[in-house]
Design an enzyme around this catalytic site. Structure first.
Site, PDB file in Angstrom:
ATOM      1  N   ALA A  32       1.630  47.510  63.450  1.00 30.26           N
ATOM      2  CA  ALA A  32       2.474  46.724  64.368  1.00 30.26           C
ATOM      3  C   ALA A  32       2.908  45.448  63.650  1.00 30.26           C
ATOM      4  CB  ALA A  32       1.717  46.384  65.642  1.00 30.26           C
ATOM      5  N   PHE A  33       3.923  44.787  64.212  1.00 31.53           N
ATOM      6  CA  PHE A  33       4.489  43.615  63.523  1.00 31.53           C
ATOM      7  C   PHE A  33       3.497  42.481  63.359  1.00 31.53           C
ATOM      8  CE2 PHE A  33       5.351  40.132  66.556  1.00 31.53           C
ATOM      9  CZ  PHE A  33       5.166  40.745  67.781  1.00 31.53           C
ATOM     10  N   LYS A  34       2.438  42.499  64.159  1.00 33.33           N
ATOM     11  CA  LYS A  34       1.472  41.399  64.127  1.00 33.33           C
ATOM     12  C   LYS A  34       0.820  41.264  62.751  1.00 33.33           C
ATOM     13  CE  LYS A  34       1.828  41.218  68.644  1.00 33.33           C
ATOM     14  NZ  LYS A  34       2.026  40.155  69.562  1.00 33.33           N
ATOM     15  N   ASP A  35       0.741  42.379  62.008  1.00 31.18           N
ATOM     16  CA  ASP A  35       0.091  42.311  60.697  1.00 31.18           C
ATOM     17  C   ASP A  35       0.796  41.341  59.754  1.00 31.18           C
ATOM     18  OD1 ASP A  35      -1.974  44.229  61.100  1.00 31.18           O
ATOM     19  OD2 ASP A  35      -0.510  45.845  60.866  1.00 31.18           O
ATOM     20  N   LEU A  64      -0.715  38.103  60.745  1.00 27.70           N
ATOM     21  CA  LEU A  64      -2.180  38.001  60.827  1.00 27.70           C
ATOM     22  C   LEU A  64      -2.908  38.328  59.530  1.00 27.70           C
ATOM     23  CD1 LEU A  64      -2.500  38.956  64.534  1.00 27.70           C
ATOM     24  CD2 LEU A  64      -3.452  36.904  63.472  1.00 27.70           C
TER      25      LEU A  64
END
Ligand SMILES: Cc1ncc(COP(=O)(O)O)c(C=O)c1O
Ligand SMILES: N[C@@H](CCOP(=O)(O)O)C(=O)O
Length: 552
Positions: free
Chosen positions: A127-130, A133
């Protein structure tokens, strides 16, 4: 490299000074990057923003840079070498993106007509959060190693990360922080309201510093608990709380990079029709408003953007704001208002949150919207012709009043017409129903053979509507970049529902990556907690204490 600095009003071209940060509610100012990254949320409950948005005067020359080099240039405008030496920053960035499966980290693919997809799901948790993060995990580690040099036992700075997730931030934060020294991470997710794969991605990580908490409630309850913990001076100072949600400024900052990168990818892919300096539209599936806000920063730094299209699911507080100027938890406008909360046949909870096919966006209140509100209020205040200090003070007061009404009355607005018009100059909004989400997944599969995840489908449908509006206006077409925020395998239910009758479609062979196979057989660790911040506080205290005993 010489960079101009725009102090939100006045532009100068001095060498970038060390960037300072203030709180959107006016209580804090003059903080360093390291301070805001480690503190996460301001003590007055506000969110940190830079005191000046740097202008990327040389941005055109970044066209052929790799993702890593581009990230270095963008981040260097906000992090001075006196805070993180250039070589260290480069190394942090390099290591953060070495974990991605795609060579160019966030590839841009042509989807259909003038719509391009920015694939943001090639990191460890799909997901784009990587993108943010992986970087934030390494950044925390960097600051902690530096602070703890030569220290032992209780003298060491131990960071207790508390975060709320509707599914994706949780696993990305856990993968960014697992096994890291001097950090404990507590992730709160709404019990039973994240997808099965998302739940497994979080709960099968057994590192001693990772704690999953399943809250009896919705995502907003989780987010409120996190904010209540930050507001408690005792636990905040004794446990040194840290944030991984997009309330943490570093999240937004890291996400600005792919707006630049996708723009340059488009220029490389379409050299005949798209020139550096031309405008694009970005369509962004939105919940907490962090992703699209990163685009707003890229734009304020100089990226030519015609419009940002906010794409919401049936939890449409943002869409309603853009239509009415009112920001209200309980809808008084649009399809959700008529006939009660379940008007569209979607399961609606007592608390007002609808359970949609794009669950990571099942959010009642978008925490990052506060940052945009500050800039809108600042722009409005600036029209009075007073000095910059006064404008900032006014903006802080205005935001505090709005947020106080949100808390006590469940909403605020309509905001001043000038504020709403300013918001509409940069943003448009769209609300996409579950049925439209399914139709979009289906039609893109039929037309071009691409399998969209449901959140991405919300964005693509909004992009299609935006394309139609441009056509109807008679203006020349603008390329649309629609952000693909998650891999479809994370949302098997919605994807299967949309494509089960398509000839030749088979989920396991078409969509499922090997990384997800067998996850359900692994050992899991998760604790149920009530929707009460004091109960969470006591549990966090006790578990950190246990962890520290084991570690020292
Ligand atoms: C897959 C996916 N798409 C879109 C969003 C919405 O992004 P934001 O909360 O930054 O608006 C989220 C959650 O944040 C998500 O997990
Ligand atoms: N959709 C998010 C919700 C939290 O958003 P964040 O960007 O503020 O961390 C999730 O998947 O957890």
């Amino acid at each position: 490299m010489s960079n101009g600095v725009v102090t939100n009003g006045v532009s100068s071209h001095a060498q970038t000074p060390s960037q300072r940060y203030l709180s959107t509610r006016g209580g804090d100012s003059g903080l360093s990057f390291e301070e805001v990254v480690l503190k996460g949320l301001a003590s007055d409950g506000g969110l940190y923003i830079p005191e000046a948005i740097p202008e990327a005067t040389q941005w055109q020359s970044w066209k052929d840079l790799s993702f890593v080099d581009l990230a270095f240039n963008v981040l260097s405008l906000y992090i001075s070498p006196s805070e993180i030496p250039a070589e260290d920053l480069k190394d942090l960035i390099r290591r953060s993106y070495a974990t991605f499966r795609a060579e160019d980290i966030t590839p841009l693919v042509h989807l259909q007509d003038s719509i391009h997809l920015l694939e943001l799901f090639h990191g460890p948790t799909f997901a784009f959060k990587d993108v943010a993060l992986q970087f934030l995990g390494n950044l925390f580690e960097y600051f902690l190693v530096r602070r703890n040099e030569g220290k032992t036992g209780r003298d060491r700075y131990h960071l207790t990360v508390v975060g709320a997730t509707s599914g994706d931030t949780g696993s990305a934060a856990i993968y960014g922080l697992r096994g890291k020294k001097d950090v404990s991470v507590f992730m709160l997710h709404p019990k039973g309201r994240v997808s099965p794969i998302q739940e497994l991605q979080m709960t099968t990580v057994l590192d001693p510093n990772v704690h999953n908490l399943a809250v009896t409630g919705n995502f907003d309850n989780c987010q409120d608990i996190v904010k209540a913990l930050f507001a408690d001076p005792d636990i905040n100072s004794t446990l040194k709380l840290g944030a991984v949600n997009s309330i943490n400024w570093a999240r937004i900052l890291a996400q600005t990079v792919y707006y630049f990168y996708s723009y340059f990818s488009l220029a490389r892919q379409q050299p005949e029709s798209f020139k550096i300096g031309d405008k694009v539209r970005f369509s962004v599936p939105s919940g907490n408003f962090g992703d699209i806000l990163a685009g707003y920063f890229a734009h304020r730094m100089g990226l030519p953007v015609d419009k940002f299209v906010i794409a919401t699911n049936e939890n449409d507080i943002l869409d309603r704001f853009w239509k009415t100027g009112k920001y209200e938890k309980k809808p008084t406008y649009g399809p959700s208002a008529e006939g009660g909360l379940a008007a569209d046949g979607v399961k609606a909870h007592e608390d007002g949150v609808k359970e949609t096919l794009s669950p990571a966006m099942d959010i009642l209140v978008s925490s990052n919207f506060e940052r945009l509100l500050w800039f809108l209020a600042y722009e409005f205040a600036s029209s009075a012709g007073m000095d910059d200090e006064w404008n900032k003070k006014q903006a802080g007061q205005e935001v505090s009043a709005w947020l106080s009404d949100l808390k006590t009355k469940g909403g605020f607005g309509p905001v001043y017409q000038d504020v709403l018009e300013a918001a509409r100059r940069t943003f448009e909004s769209e609300r996409v129903s579950d049925q439209e989400t399914l139709d979009t997944i289906q039609s893109l599969y039929k037309e071009v053979g691409y399998v969209l995840d449901p959140h991405t489908a919300v964005g693509v449908e909004a992009a299609r509507r935006s394309v139609r509006r441009v056509v109807e206006s008679g203006m020349p077409m603008v390329p649309h970049i629609s952000l693909s925020t998650a891999h479809p395998a994370k949302f098997a239910g919605a994807v299967t529902l949309a494509l089960k009758d398509e000839e030749g479609f088979e989920f396991n062979s078409k969509v499922l990556p090997p990384e997800f196979v067998g996850l359900d057989q692994k050992e899991k660790r998760v604790k149920d907690v009530p929707n009460e911040w004091q109960a969470v506080r006591d549990l966090v205290k006790a578990e950190v204490e246990e962890e520290l005993k084991g570690a020292r």
